[in-house]
Design a protein around this motif. Structure first.
Motif, mmCIF file in Angstrom:
data_model
loop_
_atom_site.group_PDB
_atom_site.id
_atom_site.type_symbol
_atom_site.label_atom_id
_atom_site.label_comp_id
_atom_site.label_asym_id
_atom_site.label_seq_id
_atom_site.Cartn_x
_atom_site.Cartn_y
_atom_site.Cartn_z
ATOM 1 N N VAL A 48 73.539 99.644 55.424
ATOM 2 C CA VAL A 48 73.328 101.001 55.931
ATOM 3 C C VAL A 48 72.358 101.770 55.044
ATOM 4 N N GLU A 49 72.527 101.648 53.741
ATOM 5 C CA GLU A 49 71.630 102.348 52.812
ATOM 6 C C GLU A 49 70.195 101.866 52.968
ATOM 7 N N THR A 50 70.005 100.555 53.086
ATOM 8 C CA THR A 50 68.650 100.010 53.249
ATOM 9 C C THR A 50 68.062 100.424 54.595
ATOM 10 N N LEU A 51 68.892 100.459 55.628
ATOM 11 C CA LEU A 51 68.432 100.873 56.951
ATOM 12 C C LEU A 51 67.892 102.297 56.915
ATOM 13 N N GLU A 52 68.584 103.188 56.234
ATOM 14 C CA GLU A 52 68.163 104.585 56.177
ATOM 15 C C GLU A 52 66.924 104.779 55.324
ATOM 16 N N SER A 53 66.818 104.023 54.236
ATOM 17 C CA SER A 53 65.726 104.259 53.291
ATOM 18 C C SER A 53 64.463 103.472 53.609
ATOM 19 N N VAL A 54 64.603 102.284 54.189
ATOM 20 C CA VAL A 54 63.432 101.412 54.386
ATOM 21 C C VAL A 54 63.211 101.062 55.860
ATOM 22 N N GLY A 55 64.275 100.640 56.558
ATOM 23 C CA GLY A 55 64.105 100.276 57.955
ATOM 24 C C GLY A 55 64.904 99.045 58.337
ATOM 25 N N ARG A 56 64.848 98.669 59.618
ATOM 26 C CA ARG A 56 65.672 97.594 60.149
ATOM 27 C C ARG A 56 65.349 96.235 59.552
ATOM 28 N N GLU A 57 64.072 95.914 59.459
ATOM 29 C CA GLU A 57 63.681 94.591 58.971
ATOM 30 C C GLU A 57 64.188 94.359 57.555
ATOM 31 N N GLU A 58 63.997 95.329 56.675
ATOM 32 C CA GLU A 58 64.448 95.184 55.299
ATOM 33 C C GLU A 58 65.970 95.213 55.215
ATOM 34 N N ALA A 59 66.617 95.982 56.084
ATOM 35 C CA ALA A 59 68.079 96.009 56.101
ATOM 36 C C ALA A 59 68.633 94.644 56.486
ATOM 37 N N ALA A 60 67.998 93.991 57.471
ATOM 38 C CA ALA A 60 68.427 92.648 57.865
ATOM 39 C C ALA A 60 68.176 91.653 56.742
ATOM 40 N N ARG A 61 67.047 91.774 56.078
ATOM 41 C CA ARG A 61 66.731 90.880 54.961
ATOM 42 C C ARG A 61 67.742 91.026 53.825
ATOM 43 N N SER A 62 68.229 92.254 53.619
ATOM 44 C CA SER A 62 69.142 92.510 52.500
ATOM 45 C C SER A 62 70.469 91.775 52.656
ATOM 46 N N VAL A 63 70.822 91.375 53.877
ATOM 47 C CA VAL A 63 72.074 90.651 54.093
ATOM 48 C C VAL A 63 72.098 89.363 53.286
ATOM 49 N N PHE A 64 70.937 88.735 53.082
ATOM 50 C CA PHE A 64 70.871 87.411 52.455
ATOM 51 C C PHE A 64 70.353 87.457 51.020
ATOM 52 N N GLU A 65 70.212 88.638 50.446
ATOM 53 C CA GLU A 65 69.626 88.740 49.114
ATOM 54 C C GLU A 65 70.510 88.123 48.033
ATOM 55 N N ASP A 66 71.834 88.263 48.148
ATOM 56 C CA ASP A 66 72.725 87.683 47.133
ATOM 57 C C ASP A 66 73.418 86.429 47.656
ATOM 58 N N TRP A 67 72.764 85.759 48.586
ATOM 59 C CA TRP A 67 73.315 84.583 49.255
ATOM 60 C C TRP A 67 72.540 83.366 48.753
ATOM 61 N N ASP A 68 73.141 82.594 47.871
ATOM 62 C CA ASP A 68 72.454 81.467 47.227
ATOM 63 C C ASP A 68 71.946 80.463 48.252
ATOM 64 N N GLY A 69 70.686 80.134 48.132
ATOM 65 C CA GLY A 69 70.084 79.113 48.981
ATOM 66 C C GLY A 69 69.639 79.598 50.347
#
Length: 482
Positions: A438-459
């Motif tokens: 939600v924070e990424t969606l508000e500050s950057v946008g949908r694409e980056e918010a979706a990308r953030s889901v996998f940022e701490d996901w190894d591999g």
């Protein structure tokens, strides 16, 4: 014979004018009702006045603003423009004659509001929303009042009006009254209209204001989920007996494509534990193909590990791990199926990003929620709320959804405060993932918010997902050719 003067104009045969200017009424001549000066007065260079209460006087191009006047251009495609009643032809529905406001809002729905519900860029879906639903509503009052309430709410959002706000409530009340009555006699003739109305009901629940309390936002969220529970029951009446043959089936399908299996490596090795997979499957596994069997060629597929963010996987393992000491978690049977229903959503997002299949899977998630889970949401069970927050945060990635709007942030914030006060360390950590989206969606946008889901996901590399999906699809084509 005396010569006629230049100011003399021959008088033609006429009928009495009922809505003309005062002079034509006095002279008892037919007025062409052009404003501000009718033809009779204009020819004779006489002053022209109309009765103040005249509602049937027509407007000529000369009555609009001239180039020297400051006035907005009239847009006849604007559903909010007030059209004179005499221009609106009479139309009838099963509930009676449509009022001018009904006409305006029905046009507003067909020209604008329907797009909010078309989560797929598909011609069949568009036709159903734009054409089939309005046509069917003329025969079913509850459906008519539902789309009129939606159009009134949407119109009020675009241009706030106390009248439109009140009318939204009037239509909404009529919808629930008629819908409740229709449910008592479901037939082949009204089934589709009842099903579509059930889909619209969640949009008719009055949302809380952004300044309202956390409790009011959580109660609204529960009401939305509870309303969709009824829709699930309605769809189940025909799900295995030919629902795919209905005209409105494209609105209710649960997936648009078969997904590749989760990519290696898996997040936690314990997920691959055969005992754990067996336990999860026994509780209730989300079907490999959620759509009705006739819509695909059934193939047996091996069981695959769930594909969930690390934070959620930790919470799941605490529920089902055979090594857990003490009694079995009393809420396990209600919670585990929701983890399983979330798994293909994350798979679709990883492999195909923000595509239509992802939207469909988000939209239908509520159809997998069982009454026991909804009871946990109602009683504010931290893990149930956390799963709901993840779904709501992902729903915020929709490009549409005006009835939710900025309430995504408020609902997730409200859930976060409850979880931090009642949940354990694992659940508190899990809610942070939804808050980050939600924070990424508000500050950057949908694409980056979706990308953030996998940022701490190894591999799991966001950019690598489509490549892996392409390779898998190519392998499937090779298998078919053998």
């Amino acid at each position: 014979m005396p010569r006629l003067s230049s100011g003399f104009v021959p008088k033609k045969a006429h009928r009495k004018s009922r809505g003309g200017c005062l002079r034509c009424k006095t002279k008892k001549v037919k007025c062409d009702e052009i404003q501000p000066t009718c033809g009779y007065c204009s020819t004779r260079k006489l002053s022209c006045e109309y009765p103040q209460n005249s509602s049937s006087a027509s407007r000529s191009p000369s009555s609009t603003s001239s180039p020297n006047q400051d006035s907005e251009e009239v847009n006849f495609n604007d559903a909010l423009m007030q059209i004179p009643t005499w221009l609106v032809p009479p139309a009838f529905a099963s509930s009676g004659q449509l009022s001018p406001l009904d006409h305006d809002l029905l046009h507003h729905y067909r020209s604008s509001s329907w797009e909010i519900f078309a989560i797929r860029e598909d011609a069949a879906v568009h036709t159903i929303h734009r054409d089939f639903v309005p046509q069917a509503s003329l025969s079913h009052p509850y459906l008519l009042h539902a789309i009129l309430s939606i159009a009134a709410s949407h119109s009020n959002m675009l241009r706030p009006s106390k009248q439109m706000e009140r009318q939204t409530l009037v239509y909404r009340q009529k919808t629930f009254q008629g819908y409740t009555k229709a449910l008592q006699n479901i037939t082949a003739e009204n089934y589709e209209s009842i099903l579509v109305t059930g889909m619209f009901l969640s949009a008719l629940i009055p949302p809380p204001g952004l300044e309202d309390s956390d409790e009011e936002h959580l109660q609204w969220l529960y009401s939305v989920l509870k309303t969709n529970e009824g829709l699930t029951f309605l769809a189940s009446l025909r799900w295995g007996q030919g629902i795919e043959k209905l005209s409105v089936y494209p609105l209710f399908c649960r997936e648009l494509r078969t997904l590749p299996p989760p990519p290696p490596p898996t997040v936690h090795s314990s997920v691959e534990d055969p005992n754990l997979c067996t336990l999860v499957g026994r509780i209730g596994t989300t079907p490999d193909h959620p759509n009705p069997p006739p819509t695909y060629q059934r193939r047996s597929t091996p069981s695959t590990p769930l594909f969930l963010p690390p934070r959620l996987m930790v919470v799941l393992e605490s529920l089902v791990s055979p090594t857990t000491t003490g009694p079995i978690d009393m809420h396990r049977n209600a919670l585990v199926p929701v983890f399983q229903a979330l798994s293909p959503i994350f798979l679709s997002l990883y492999y195909y990003h923000l595509n239509q299949d992802f939207r469909v899977r988000i939209f239908v998630l509520t159809s997998f929620l069982m009454p026991d889970f909804l009871d946990l949401v109602k009683t504010r069970e931290p893990r149930a709320l956390t799963l709901t927050a993840w779904w709501f945060a992902l729903a915020g990635l929709f490009p549409r959804g005006w009835w939710i709007g900025s309430r995504v942030t408020r609902v997730v914030e409200a859930i976060g405060r409850v979880v931090r006060s009642k949940g354990d360390a694992q659940t508190v950590e899990a809610i942070k993932g939804a808050e980050k989206i939600v924070e990424t969606l508000e500050s950057v946008g949908r694409e980056e918010a979706a990308r953030s889901v996998f940022e701490d996901w190894d591999g799991m590399d966001w950019d690598d997902g489509p490549r892996r999906a392409g390779e898998w699809e190519f392998e499937q084509l090779l298998d078919l050719s053998v």
